[in-house]
Scaffold this active site. Structure first.
Site, mmCIF file in Angstrom:
data_model
loop_
_atom_site.group_PDB
_atom_site.id
_atom_site.type_symbol
_atom_site.label_atom_id
_atom_site.label_comp_id
_atom_site.label_asym_id
_atom_site.label_seq_id
_atom_site.Cartn_x
_atom_site.Cartn_y
_atom_site.Cartn_z
ATOM 1 N N CYS A 29 0.696 -1.338 -0.222
ATOM 2 C CA CYS A 29 0.140 0.123 0.121
ATOM 3 C C CYS A 29 1.000 1.345 -0.131
ATOM 4 O O CYS A 29 1.682 1.647 1.055
ATOM 5 C CB CYS A 29 -0.861 -0.010 1.263
ATOM 6 S SG CYS A 29 -1.795 1.478 1.500
ATOM 7 N N CYS A 32 -0.083 3.735 2.731
ATOM 8 C CA CYS A 32 0.471 3.277 4.004
ATOM 9 C C CYS A 32 1.888 3.418 4.295
ATOM 10 O O CYS A 32 2.254 3.761 5.238
ATOM 11 C CB CYS A 32 0.270 1.687 3.832
ATOM 12 S SG CYS A 32 -1.426 1.050 4.080
#
Length: 126
Positions: A29, A32
């Protein structure tokens, strides 16, 4: 203070006391990865707060328990009660503002509301 790895096994004891920030993330991600240093820096600034990370790939049961459908997602507990949850990477200033707001909560009022919501939920499920 470094972040803690949160698992289904240590979840309940981790969120039971104080202020706990939980970052749900995954290695693949991009957002993230952008949020990770912000979260880590905040953990260095607040030794009195528990910072925990949940790898949603490794802890799928825990992610499902929270209904995580978008990452990163930040969940905040105070004294065992979830008081905030939102997907998306927060910038540092927004995270600091959130922490101030959580620390400023009237927990007697929050507990009263939480107990009422739990009772309503149980009544609806019966």
């Amino acid at each position: 203070m470094a972040t803690k790895t949160l698992t289904i096994e240590n979840h309940n004891e981790t969120v039971a006391d104080g202020t706990v920030l939980i970052d749900f993330w995954a290695d693949w991600c991009g957002p993230c990865k952008q949020f990770a240093p912000v979260f880590e820096q905040s953990s260095e600034n607040h030794a009195d707060i528990t910072y925990a990370k949940v790898d949603t790939e490794d802890q799928q049961q825990l992610a499902a328990m929270y209904g995580i459908t978008s990452i990163p997602t930040l969940v905040v507990y105070r004294d065992g009660i979830p008081v905030f949850g939102q997907p998306g990477a927060l910038p540092g200033q927004a995270l600091e503002s959130l922490i101030e707001q959580v620390q400023g909560l009237d927990m007697d009022e929050v507990r009263e509301q939480w107990t009422k919501q739990q009772a309503e939920r149980e009544t609806a499920e019966a």
